[in-house]
Design a protein around this motif. Structure first.
Motif, short mmCIF file in Angstrom:
data_model
loop_
_atom_site.label_atom_id
_atom_site.label_comp_id
_atom_site.label_asym_id
_atom_site.label_seq_id
_atom_site.Cartn_x
_atom_site.Cartn_y
_atom_site.Cartn_z
N LEU A 99 0.84 -1.21 0.00
CA LEU A 99 0.00 0.00 0.00
C LEU A 99 0.87 1.25 0.00
CD1 LEU A 99 -2.85 -0.90 2.51
CD2 LEU A 99 -3.11 -0.37 0.11
N TYR A 100 1.92 1.22 0.80
CA TYR A 100 2.86 2.35 0.86
C TYR A 100 3.46 2.61 -0.53
CZ TYR A 100 7.65 4.06 1.02
OH TYR A 100 8.82 4.71 0.71
N ALA A 101 3.85 1.53 -1.21
CA ALA A 101 4.46 1.69 -2.54
C ALA A 101 3.50 2.41 -3.49
CB ALA A 101 4.83 0.32 -3.11
N GLY A 102 2.20 2.17 -3.31
CA GLY A 102 1.20 2.85 -4.13
C GLY A 102 1.21 4.36 -3.92
N TYR A 103 1.45 4.78 -2.70
CA TYR A 103 1.52 6.23 -2.44
C TYR A 103 2.73 6.85 -3.13
CZ TYR A 103 -2.33 5.90 0.83
OH TYR A 103 -3.57 5.70 1.37
N VAL A 104 3.86 6.18 -3.07
CA VAL A 104 5.07 6.71 -3.73
C VAL A 104 4.80 6.86 -5.22
CG1 VAL A 104 7.52 6.36 -4.18
CG2 VAL A 104 6.55 5.60 -2.00
N LYS A 105 4.22 5.82 -5.80
CA LYS A 105 3.92 5.83 -7.24
C LYS A 105 2.95 6.97 -7.56
CE LYS A 105 2.28 2.52 -10.69
NZ LYS A 105 0.88 2.91 -10.87
N ASN A 106 1.92 7.13 -6.73
CA ASN A 106 0.92 8.16 -7.00
C ASN A 106 1.49 9.57 -6.87
OD1 ASN A 106 -1.02 6.33 -7.60
ND2 ASN A 106 -2.11 6.47 -5.67
N VAL A 107 2.40 9.77 -5.92
CA VAL A 107 3.03 11.09 -5.79
C VAL A 107 3.79 11.41 -7.08
CG1 VAL A 107 4.87 12.40 -4.64
CG2 VAL A 107 3.21 11.15 -3.27
N ASN A 108 4.57 10.44 -7.55
CA ASN A 108 5.36 10.67 -8.76
C ASN A 108 4.46 10.89 -9.97
OD1 ASN A 108 7.86 10.48 -7.49
ND2 ASN A 108 7.92 8.26 -7.69
N THR A 109 3.40 10.09 -10.07
CA THR A 109 2.48 10.24 -11.21
C THR A 109 1.79 11.60 -11.18
OG1 THR A 109 2.11 7.87 -11.19
CG2 THR A 109 0.49 9.18 -12.37
N LEU A 110 1.31 11.98 -9.99
CA LEU A 110 0.64 13.29 -9.88
C LEU A 110 1.57 14.42 -10.29
CD1 LEU A 110 -1.37 13.45 -6.53
CD2 LEU A 110 -2.24 13.77 -8.84
N ASN A 111 2.81 14.36 -9.80
CA ASN A 111 3.76 15.42 -10.13
C ASN A 111 4.04 15.46 -11.64
OD1 ASN A 111 4.20 16.72 -7.69
ND2 ASN A 111 5.72 15.22 -7.02
N GLU A 112 4.12 14.28 -12.24
CA GLU A 112 4.33 14.24 -13.69
C GLU A 112 3.14 14.83 -14.43
OE1 GLU A 112 5.09 10.20 -14.87
OE2 GLU A 112 6.85 10.11 -13.55
N GLU A 113 1.93 14.47 -13.98
CA GLU A 113 0.72 14.97 -14.65
C GLU A 113 0.61 16.48 -14.51
OE1 GLU A 113 -1.99 10.91 -14.14
OE2 GLU A 113 -2.40 12.65 -12.89
N LEU A 114 0.93 16.98 -13.31
CA LEU A 114 0.87 18.43 -13.10
C LEU A 114 1.92 19.16 -13.94
CD1 LEU A 114 0.17 18.44 -9.27
CD2 LEU A 114 -1.22 19.62 -10.99
N ALA A 115 3.11 18.58 -14.01
CA ALA A 115 4.18 19.20 -14.81
C ALA A 115 3.76 19.24 -16.27
CB ALA A 115 5.48 18.43 -14.63
N GLU A 116 3.12 18.17 -16.70
CA GLU A 116 2.69 18.10 -18.09
C GLU A 116 1.60 19.14 -18.37
OE1 GLU A 116 0.63 15.95 -21.55
OE2 GLU A 116 0.03 15.44 -19.51
N MET A 117 0.66 19.27 -17.44
CA MET A 117 -0.41 20.28 -17.60
C MET A 117 0.17 21.68 -17.64
SD MET A 117 -3.68 19.27 -15.29
CE MET A 117 -4.66 20.54 -16.06
N ARG A 118 1.13 21.92 -16.76
CA ARG A 118 1.75 23.25 -16.73
C ARG A 118 2.53 23.50 -18.02
NH1 ARG A 118 2.92 21.83 -10.59
NH2 ARG A 118 1.36 23.15 -9.60
N GLY A 119 3.11 22.44 -18.55
CA GLY A 119 3.84 22.55 -19.80
C GLY A 119 2.93 22.88 -20.97
N ARG A 120 1.67 22.45 -20.87
CA ARG A 120 0.71 22.67 -21.95
C ARG A 120 0.15 24.09 -21.92
NH1 ARG A 120 -3.78 19.29 -21.16
NH2 ARG A 120 -2.83 17.72 -19.84
#
Ligand SMILES: [Fe+2]
Length: 213
Positions: free
Chosen positions: A34-55
């Motif tokens: 379950l913990y590993a899921g949080y790490v993955k989600n933090v990284n995914t969220l940050n990537e998605e936000l960076a991508e949105m900001r890039g757009r």
């Protein structure tokens, strides 16, 4: 694409958690997933936000942007609090901190005695709902106080240093105990507290968890 590079968090390993008293290896293994899921989600969220900001420009009225931003606190604290939690457990632990230790003296200073503090900490753990019980130190006063954190993010006093973190979500104990047996899990938690780790957190100036080590 002109997006800011998101910080990538690494899943931490906690190889020292085998053979706890009253918290099974299977329970810990499931919890680590379950913990590993949080790490993955933090990284995914940050990537998605960076991508949105890039757009284009971020906009608070864009529901997609707003929802991602709202989820950050949940996912970040889900990752961070689990790292503190797993790190402050060990097998063959002492039931209480040594009387001469800094943490015992600090608890005496804030609570009158270690036992009085522990009674209160456990009472907080008995609250209804899912969340965390955390012993924090206020760096402005050095006072040690117990706090209830709902989910992962509601109730964290900003800038306070976590010293001892206990997960009281049902997923933390329901492989080993029934839903009605949270008190048994809390007793087991206290048989596995790494007081040396708590002492180290007290001594360190800043809140340092494994990811930052
Ligand atoms: Fe958890």
């Amino acid at each position: 694409m002109a997006s800011a590079k998101a910080k990538i968090y690494k899943e931490q390993t906690f190889g020292h958690l085998k053979g706890l008293d009253g918290i099974s290896d299977a329970q810990i293994d499931e919890h680590l997933k379950l913990y590993a899921g949080y790490v993955k989600n933090v990284n995914t969220l940050n990537e998605e936000l960076a991508e949105m900001r890039g757009r284009g420009k971020p906009s608070g009225t864009n529901p997609e942007f707003a929802e991602l931003m709202r989820r950050l606190g949940f996912e970040y604290n889900g990752m961070i609090l689990h790292e503190y939690y797993f790190e402050n457990l060990r097998h063959a632990a002492d039931p209480t901190p040594p009387a001469a230790s800094g943490i015992a003296q600090a608890l005496n200073g804030s609570w009158g005695s270690v036992d009085k503090w522990k009674e209160d900490f456990q009472a907080v753990g008995g609250m209804r709902g899912i969340g965390w019980v955390i012993l924090f130190q206020d760096p402005a006063t050095d006072r040690l106080t117990n706090h209830w954190v709902t989910l992962h993010q509601d109730g964290v006093p900003t800038g306070f240093k976590p010293l001892l973190v206990m997960d009281v979500w049902e997923h933390a104990f329901m492989r080993d105990y029934r839903a009605t047996e949270k008190a048994k899990y809390i007793e087991a938690f206290f048989r596995n507290v790494d007081w040396q780790r708590v002492e180290r957190r007290l001594r360190e100036e800043a809140a340092v968890r494994p990811a930052a080590a």
